[in-house]
Design a protein around this motif. Sequence first.
Motif, PDB file in Angstrom:
ATOM      1  N   UNK A  66       0.697  -1.125  -0.171  1.00 51.58           N
ATOM      2  CA  UNK A  66       0.044   0.078   0.034  1.00 51.58           C
ATOM      3  C   UNK A  66       0.759   1.259   0.042  1.00 51.58           C
ATOM      4  N   UNK A  67       1.775   1.321   0.842  1.00 46.97           N
ATOM      5  CA  UNK A  67       2.802   2.281   1.104  1.00 46.97           C
ATOM      6  C   UNK A  67       3.321   2.640  -0.205  1.00 46.97           C
ATOM      7  N   UNK A  68       4.218   1.580  -0.709  1.00 39.76           N
ATOM      8  CA  UNK A  68       5.009   1.874  -1.890  1.00 39.76           C
ATOM      9  C   UNK A  68       4.228   2.325  -3.310  1.00 39.76           C
ATOM     10  N   UNK A  69       3.019   1.491  -3.418  1.00 39.35           N
ATOM     11  CA  UNK A  69       2.138   1.839  -4.334  1.00 39.35           C
ATOM     12  C   UNK A  69       1.427   3.279  -4.501  1.00 39.35           C
ATOM     13  N   UNK A  70       1.278   3.725  -3.347  1.00 41.19           N
ATOM     14  CA  UNK A  70       0.708   5.209  -3.116  1.00 41.19           C
ATOM     15  C   UNK A  70       1.543   6.208  -3.258  1.00 41.19           C
ATOM     16  N   UNK A  71       2.755   6.187  -2.418  1.00 40.30           N
ATOM     17  CA  UNK A  71       3.859   6.971  -2.809  1.00 40.30           C
ATOM     18  C   UNK A  71       4.625   7.063  -4.237  1.00 40.30           C
ATOM     19  N   UNK A  72       4.771   6.122  -4.798  1.00 41.00           N
ATOM     20  CA  UNK A  72       5.199   6.011  -6.239  1.00 41.00           C
ATOM     21  C   UNK A  72       4.196   6.321  -7.335  1.00 41.00           C
ATOM     22  N   UNK A  73       2.780   5.883  -7.001  1.00 41.29           N
ATOM     23  CA  UNK A  73       1.739   6.072  -7.735  1.00 41.29           C
ATOM     24  C   UNK A  73       1.282   7.587  -7.803  1.00 41.29           C
ATOM     25  N   UNK A  74       1.158   8.198  -6.671  1.00 45.85           N
ATOM     26  CA  UNK A  74       0.872   9.717  -6.620  1.00 45.85           C
ATOM     27  C   UNK A  74       2.009  10.471  -7.082  1.00 45.85           C
ATOM     28  N   UNK A  75       3.373   9.991  -6.974  1.00 44.16           N
ATOM     29  CA  UNK A  75       4.222  10.948  -7.534  1.00 44.16           C
ATOM     30  C   UNK A  75       4.104  10.817  -9.144  1.00 44.16           C
ATOM     31  N   UNK A  76       4.042   9.661  -9.494  1.00 47.83           N
ATOM     32  CA  UNK A  76       3.724   9.472 -11.061  1.00 47.83           C
ATOM     33  C   UNK A  76       2.611   9.993 -11.536  1.00 47.83           C
ATOM     34  N   UNK A  77       1.449  10.191 -10.643  1.00 50.97           N
ATOM     35  CA  UNK A  77       0.300  10.848 -11.149  1.00 50.97           C
ATOM     36  C   UNK A  77       0.353  12.348 -11.096  1.00 50.97           C
ATOM     37  N   UNK A  78       1.372  12.831 -10.249  1.00 49.42           N
ATOM     38  CA  UNK A  78       1.651  14.283 -10.275  1.00 49.42           C
ATOM     39  C   UNK A  78       2.421  14.792 -11.444  1.00 49.42           C
ATOM     40  N   UNK A  79       3.368  13.767 -11.870  1.00 45.41           N
ATOM     41  CA  UNK A  79       3.931  14.334 -13.073  1.00 45.41           C
ATOM     42  C   UNK A  79       3.128  14.201 -14.327  1.00 45.41           C
ATOM     43  N   UNK A  80       2.162  12.911 -14.410  1.00 46.10           N
ATOM     44  CA  UNK A  80       1.457  12.922 -15.548  1.00 46.10           C
ATOM     45  C   UNK A  80       0.157  14.220 -15.608  1.00 46.10           C
ATOM     46  N   UNK A  81      -0.159  14.575 -14.362  1.00 44.40           N
ATOM     47  CA  UNK A  81      -1.009  15.788 -14.607  1.00 44.40           C
ATOM     48  C   UNK A  81      -0.414  16.752 -15.023  1.00 44.40           C
ATOM     49  N   UNK A  82       0.810  17.299 -14.565  1.00 42.14           N
ATOM     50  CA  UNK A  82       1.345  18.260 -15.039  1.00 42.14           C
ATOM     51  C   UNK A  82       1.789  18.436 -16.447  1.00 42.14           C
ATOM     52  N   UNK A  83       2.152  16.921 -16.915  1.00 48.70           N
ATOM     53  CA  UNK A  83       2.066  16.704 -18.513  1.00 48.70           C
ATOM     54  C   UNK A  83       0.833  17.108 -19.185  1.00 48.70           C
ATOM     55  N   UNK A  84      -0.123  16.876 -18.540  1.00 39.59           N
ATOM     56  CA  UNK A  84      -1.528  16.759 -19.179  1.00 39.59           C
ATOM     57  C   UNK A  84      -1.753  18.459 -19.445  1.00 39.59           C
ATOM     58  N   UNK A  85      -1.524  19.172 -18.321  1.00 38.39           N
ATOM     59  CA  UNK A  85      -1.783  20.679 -18.412  1.00 38.39           C
ATOM     60  C   UNK A  85      -0.526  21.441 -19.262  1.00 38.39           C
ATOM     61  N   UNK A  86       0.279  20.670 -19.482  1.00 41.75           N
ATOM     62  CA  UNK A  86       1.601  21.453 -20.459  1.00 41.75           C
ATOM     63  C   UNK A  86       0.915  21.934 -21.778  1.00 41.75           C
ATOM     64  N   UNK A  87       1.517  22.943 -22.330  1.00 37.89           N
ATOM     65  CA  UNK A  87       1.404  23.617 -23.650  1.00 37.89           C
ATOM     66  C   UNK A  87       2.213  22.624 -24.574  1.00 37.89           C
ATOM     67  N   UNK A  88       2.972  21.925 -24.240  1.00 38.92           N
ATOM     68  CA  UNK A  88       3.742  20.860 -25.196  1.00 38.92           C
ATOM     69  C   UNK A  88       2.718  19.667 -25.618  1.00 38.92           C
ATOM     70  N   UNK A  89       2.458  19.776 -26.991  1.00 36.62           N
ATOM     71  CA  UNK A  89       1.479  18.579 -27.430  1.00 36.62           C
ATOM     72  C   UNK A  89       1.860  17.210 -27.218  1.00 36.62           C
ATOM     73  N   UNK A  90       3.092  17.065 -27.299  1.00 36.01           N
ATOM     74  CA  UNK A  90       3.589  15.611 -27.145  1.00 36.01           C
ATOM     75  C   UNK A  90       3.531  15.249 -25.924  1.00 36.01           C
ATOM     76  N   UNK A  91       3.854  15.950 -24.706  1.00 32.88           N
ATOM     77  CA  UNK A  91       3.630  15.758 -23.327  1.00 32.88           C
ATOM     78  C   UNK A  91       2.120  15.418 -22.993  1.00 32.88           C
ATOM     79  N   UNK A  92       1.318  16.204 -23.564  1.00 29.90           N
ATOM     80  CA  UNK A  92      -0.323  15.877 -23.224  1.00 29.90           C
ATOM     81  C   UNK A  92      -0.635  14.764 -24.041  1.00 29.90           C
ATOM     82  N   UNK A  93      -0.025  14.494 -25.115  1.00 28.21           N
ATOM     83  CA  UNK A  93      -0.512  13.327 -26.034  1.00 28.21           C
ATOM     84  C   UNK A  93      -0.048  11.924 -25.013  1.00 28.21           C
TER      85      UNK A  93
END
Length: 300
Positions: A66-93
């Motif tokens: 639980x601890x490993x999946x949450x820490x790493x999962x939310x860290x990866x989710x934060x990166x993915x969320x910022x990529x999705x909000x980026x103005x770079x179309x490649x990162x968004x895709x």
Amino acid sequence: MTTSEPLIVVPLKHYGRWCWAALTLLLAVAAMNSIVNNANFEWSLVAHYLTSATVLAGVWMTIKLTVLSLLLGFAGGAVLALMRLSSNPVLVAVSWTYTWLFRAVPLLVQLFLWYNVAALYPHLAINLPWVGLVWSAPMNSIISPFSAAVLALVLHQAAYAAEIIRAGILGIGSGQNEAAKALGFDRWQTMSRIVLPQAMRTILPPAGNEVIGQLKTTAVVSVIALQDLLYSVQIIYQRTYEVIPLLMVATLWYIAMTSVLSIGQYIVERHFGRGVAAQGRAPWEYVNDFLGFKQKRGKI
């Protein structure tokens, strides 16, 4: 000159509320009495196995996953969320594709795929140009049941965490970004000092649900013979045939761990919700209001 009599304030009587409360309490007591006095639960065996070494090892494995999946999962989710909000179309895709893919495939299927990835890639190797093979190892020696479970849980969790974080960030008005620019903040300062602290109020309730859900989701790893809590009780009742008592042991441990996480969620939400009128309330606060501890007869 005459003085007026003090006004006596009498609290409003809520007879309907008391009737429904009494009926609900009666049903709850009847249900608890039925569970406690049902000999088929074999509560003595439940107490015996609750702290056995096998069960405690399973509890520890569940907590680690639980601890490993949450820490790493939310860290990866934060990166993915910022990529999705980026103005770079490649990162968004890339972010959109990742989220779509890992939310589309059931976690159990992902778990089996990672557990059997050696069938697709028997060896993992690193080759460098003009150097050749630098490192190679059999995939079976790398992907153990534990690493397969962590990979599946982290990658799956990141997809859902990304949408939760993205929704929280989008819930902050554009005026906040404009005010930050006017103050000379760069994009990172705006995100870390202004947007994210406010977005946490929106992120925390669904994130808390994900945390509790992830704790229970770890039970799927029992299908690849990883000794989590569920697999631990299965090991015992397959030998002793005491199915119901062992399932109750797992149930009680899951309830205990979920309760701890719920209390933690409440504390964190209250911390980030300071200064906001509509905050989450603890059950005991509703009990106090219901019993009228804060509504005392007084004079005006």
